[in-house]
Design an enzyme around this catalytic site. Structure first.
Site, PDB file in Angstrom:
ATOM      1  N   ASN A  95       0.869  -1.180   0.000  1.00 33.79           N
ATOM      2  CA  ASN A  95       0.000   0.000   0.000  1.00 33.79           C
ATOM      3  C   ASN A  95       0.904   1.227   0.000  1.00 33.79           C
ATOM      4  O   ASN A  95       1.525   1.543   1.011  1.00 33.79           O
ATOM      5  CB  ASN A  95      -0.881  -0.039   1.261  1.00 33.79           C
ATOM      6  CG  ASN A  95      -1.683   1.237   1.460  1.00 33.79           C
ATOM      7  OD1 ASN A  95      -1.749   2.089   0.572  1.00 33.79           O
ATOM      8  ND2 ASN A  95      -2.293   1.366   2.629  1.00 33.79           N
ATOM      9  N   TRP A  96       0.996   1.871  -1.142  1.00 36.30           N
ATOM     10  CA  TRP A  96       1.906   3.028  -1.256  1.00 36.30           C
ATOM     11  C   TRP A  96       1.337   4.281  -0.599  1.00 36.30           C
ATOM     12  O   TRP A  96       2.022   5.274  -0.477  1.00 36.30           O
ATOM     13  CB  TRP A  96       2.228   3.296  -2.734  1.00 36.30           C
ATOM     14  CG  TRP A  96       3.299   2.398  -3.276  1.00 36.30           C
ATOM     15  CD1 TRP A  96       3.701   1.198  -2.758  1.00 36.30           C
ATOM     16  CD2 TRP A  96       4.124   2.634  -4.428  1.00 36.30           C
ATOM     17  NE1 TRP A  96       4.722   0.679  -3.531  1.00 36.30           N
ATOM     18  CE2 TRP A  96       4.989   1.532  -4.549  1.00 36.30           C
ATOM     19  CE3 TRP A  96       4.187   3.666  -5.376  1.00 36.30           C
ATOM     20  CZ2 TRP A  96       5.934   1.438  -5.580  1.00 36.30           C
ATOM     21  CZ3 TRP A  96       5.120   3.571  -6.408  1.00 36.30           C
ATOM     22  CH2 TRP A  96       5.990   2.469  -6.496  1.00 36.30           C
ATOM     23  N   LYS A  97       0.058   4.265  -0.239  1.00 35.44           N
ATOM     24  CA  LYS A  97      -0.577   5.443   0.369  1.00 35.44           C
ATOM     25  C   LYS A  97      -0.360   6.665  -0.534  1.00 35.44           C
ATOM     26  O   LYS A  97      -0.332   6.522  -1.747  1.00 35.44           O
ATOM     27  CB  LYS A  97      -0.063   5.636   1.801  1.00 35.44           C
ATOM     28  CG  LYS A  97      -0.150   4.329   2.617  1.00 35.44           C
ATOM     29  CD  LYS A  97       0.098   4.510   4.070  1.00 35.44           C
ATOM     30  CE  LYS A  97      -0.065   3.162   4.769  1.00 35.44           C
ATOM     31  NZ  LYS A  97       0.070   3.237   6.211  1.00 35.44           N
ATOM     32  N   HIS A 145      -9.386   1.130   5.068  1.00 33.03           N
ATOM     33  CA  HIS A 145      -8.103   1.308   5.755  1.00 33.03           C
ATOM     34  C   HIS A 145      -8.301   2.283   6.913  1.00 33.03           C
ATOM     35  O   HIS A 145      -9.085   3.226   6.815  1.00 33.03           O
ATOM     36  CB  HIS A 145      -7.053   1.841   4.778  1.00 33.03           C
ATOM     37  CG  HIS A 145      -5.673   1.836   5.369  1.00 33.03           C
ATOM     38  ND1 HIS A 145      -5.257   2.809   6.244  1.00 33.03           N
ATOM     39  CD2 HIS A 145      -4.644   0.974   5.230  1.00 33.03           C
ATOM     40  CE1 HIS A 145      -4.012   2.535   6.620  1.00 33.03           C
ATOM     41  NE2 HIS A 145      -3.611   1.429   6.012  1.00 33.03           N
ATOM     42  N   GLU A 193      -6.648   4.687   7.941  1.00 38.40           N
ATOM     43  CA  GLU A 193      -6.425   6.106   7.600  1.00 38.40           C
ATOM     44  C   GLU A 193      -7.640   6.693   6.891  1.00 38.40           C
ATOM     45  O   GLU A 193      -7.948   7.881   7.050  1.00 38.40           O
ATOM     46  CB  GLU A 193      -5.139   6.226   6.760  1.00 38.40           C
ATOM     47  CG  GLU A 193      -3.907   6.011   7.633  1.00 38.40           C
ATOM     48  CD  GLU A 193      -2.695   5.440   6.926  1.00 38.40           C
ATOM     49  OE1 GLU A 193      -2.648   5.473   5.672  1.00 38.40           O
ATOM     50  OE2 GLU A 193      -1.784   4.955   7.626  1.00 38.40           O
ATOM     51  N   GLU A 233      -5.220  -5.060  10.603  1.00 41.22           N
ATOM     52  CA  GLU A 233      -4.192  -4.044  10.819  1.00 41.22           C
ATOM     53  C   GLU A 233      -4.482  -3.296  12.124  1.00 41.22           C
ATOM     54  O   GLU A 233      -5.296  -2.349  12.130  1.00 41.22           O
ATOM     55  CB  GLU A 233      -4.187  -3.042   9.667  1.00 41.22           C
ATOM     56  CG  GLU A 233      -3.866  -3.656   8.318  1.00 41.22           C
ATOM     57  CD  GLU A 233      -3.326  -2.624   7.357  1.00 41.22           C
ATOM     58  OE1 GLU A 233      -2.240  -2.837   6.823  1.00 41.22           O
ATOM     59  OE2 GLU A 233      -3.979  -1.583   7.163  1.00 41.22           O
ATOM     60  N   GLY A 276       2.703   2.068  10.792  1.00 41.21           N
ATOM     61  CA  GLY A 276       3.692   3.137  10.664  1.00 41.21           C
ATOM     62  C   GLY A 276       4.424   3.475  11.950  1.00 41.21           C
ATOM     63  O   GLY A 276       5.092   4.507  12.034  1.00 41.21           O
ATOM     64  N   SER A 283       3.552  -2.307  10.271  1.00 37.50           N
ATOM     65  CA  SER A 283       5.002  -2.378  10.529  1.00 37.50           C
ATOM     66  C   SER A 283       5.638  -3.704  10.117  1.00 37.50           C
ATOM     67  O   SER A 283       6.577  -4.179  10.763  1.00 37.50           O
ATOM     68  CB  SER A 283       5.303  -2.064  11.994  1.00 37.50           C
ATOM     69  OG  SER A 283       4.934  -0.724  12.293  1.00 37.50           O
ATOM     70  N   GLY A 334       2.894  -1.192   4.220  1.00 34.47           N
ATOM     71  CA  GLY A 334       2.914   0.227   3.866  1.00 34.47           C
ATOM     72  C   GLY A 334       4.322   0.678   3.532  1.00 34.47           C
ATOM     73  O   GLY A 334       4.826   0.485   2.428  1.00 34.47           O
ATOM     74  N   GLY A 335       4.998   1.279   4.515  1.00 31.74           N
ATOM     75  CA  GLY A 335       6.316   1.889   4.291  1.00 31.74           C
ATOM     76  C   GLY A 335       7.309   0.997   3.576  1.00 31.74           C
ATOM     77  O   GLY A 335       8.021   1.444   2.669  1.00 31.74           O
TER      78      GLY A 335
HETATM   79  P1  PGA Z   1       3.022   0.199   7.565  1.00 29.89           P
HETATM   80  O1  PGA Z   1       1.537   0.411   7.007  1.00 29.89           O
HETATM   81  O2  PGA Z   1       3.540  -1.099   6.961  1.00 29.89           O
HETATM   82  O3  PGA Z   1       3.793   1.393   7.104  1.00 29.89           O
HETATM   83  O4  PGA Z   1       2.925   0.091   9.055  1.00 29.89           O
HETATM   84  C1  PGA Z   1       0.659  -0.682   6.836  1.00 29.89           C
HETATM   85  C2  PGA Z   1      -0.648  -0.226   6.268  1.00 29.89           C
HETATM   86  O5  PGA Z   1      -1.131   0.858   6.641  1.00 29.89           O
HETATM   87  O6  PGA Z   1      -1.239  -0.919   5.425  1.00 29.89           O
END
Ligand code: PGA
Length: 248
Positions: free
Chosen positions: A9-11, A93, A95, A163, A169, A208, A229-230
């Site tokens: 997930n590149w956000k 998600h 966010e 999640e 993050g 994470s 994500g990251g």
């Molecule tokens: P993260 O994000 O790997 O940066 O913790 C995961 C996500 O939000 O899908």
């Protein structure tokens, strides 16, 4: 047997310069032993999908509207995403739930729209730190599963991502026992609602995940892959997570 899935997930990260990361991933992982999915910002979907059209890497989106078309300035429908080359869409998600006030009912409506457009919905659930501290994790996740998934979820149209909000993050992750507890609970909840076929629905852990912790997470009960994500932004890191999953 559920085929494993490594999803990135590149956000709100990435421009055309980032397409080189996709090229690198395709070079190093032309035929991985698990499924690979990258969900870039909507602006990159069609260019990425074009590059991946004959390859092992699938492209997805990060959200869609619940209507098929209409007066919704700034929104994108599921059929538009499919037209651009997306095959999956992340929905609910944390966010989106936090930044845009998305409720379970909205996520369920979006999931139905995704299915109608032929997309696989990657539906996200997870507790906040406060909810975990209160001992409410399973109640919260169970309620989210019940209300965010419409009737008709199958292994073909749905992936569920657990999640924990406090792990996204932050570099913090639940213990393996805590992950197993929630994933086993989600599996039982899905089977209770959708029947035996729900044994085929893939369950991803997210929050994470990185090359250094992926292998142990992938050994955990009912973990069929990760939503990353990251660590999905760089081909080397995501590739290492794909390798860990393929070896699990
Ligand atoms: P993260 O994000 O790997 O940066 O913790 C995961 C996500 O939000 O899908």
């Amino acid at each position: 047997m559920r085929r494993k899935l490594a999803a990135g997930n590149w956000k709100m990260n990435g421009t055309t310069a980032s397409l080189s990361e996709i090229e690198k991933l395709l070079e190093t992982h032309p035929d991985p032993a698990c499924d690979m999915l990258i969900c870039p910002p909507a602006t990159l979907i069609s260019q990425m999908a074009w590059r991946c059209r004959t390859k092992a890497l699938k492209i997805g989106a990060q959200d869609c509207h619940w209507n098929a078309s209409g007066a919704h300035t700034g929104d994108i429908s599921a059929s538009m995403l499919a037209d651009a080359g997306a095959m999956h869409v992340i929905l609910g998600h944390s966010e989106r739930r936090t930044d845009h006030g998305e409720t379970d009912a909205m996520v369920a409506a979006k999931t139905g729209a995704a299915w109608a457009a032929g997309l696989v919905a990657v539906v996200c659930v997870g507790e906040t730190e406060r909810q975990r501290d209160l001992g409410a994790t399973l109640a919260v996740v169970g309620a989210q599963i019940d209300s965010s998934l419409p009737d008709g979820a199958t292994a073909e149209n749905t992936v569920v991502a657990y999640e924990p909000v406090w792990a996204i993050g932050t570099g913090r992750t639940p213990t393996l026992a805590e992950i197993a507890e929630v994933h086993d609970f989600i599996r039982a909840t899905l089977v209770g609602r959708f029947g035996e076929a729900a044994y085929g629905i893939r369950l991803l852990y997210g929050g994470s995940v990185k090359p250094s912790n992926a292998a142990e997470i992938f050994k955990t009960s009912n973990v069929d892959g990760a939503l990353v994500g990251g660590a999905s932004l760089k081909a080397a890191d995501f590739g290492a997570i794909v390798d860990a999953l393929a070896a699990a």
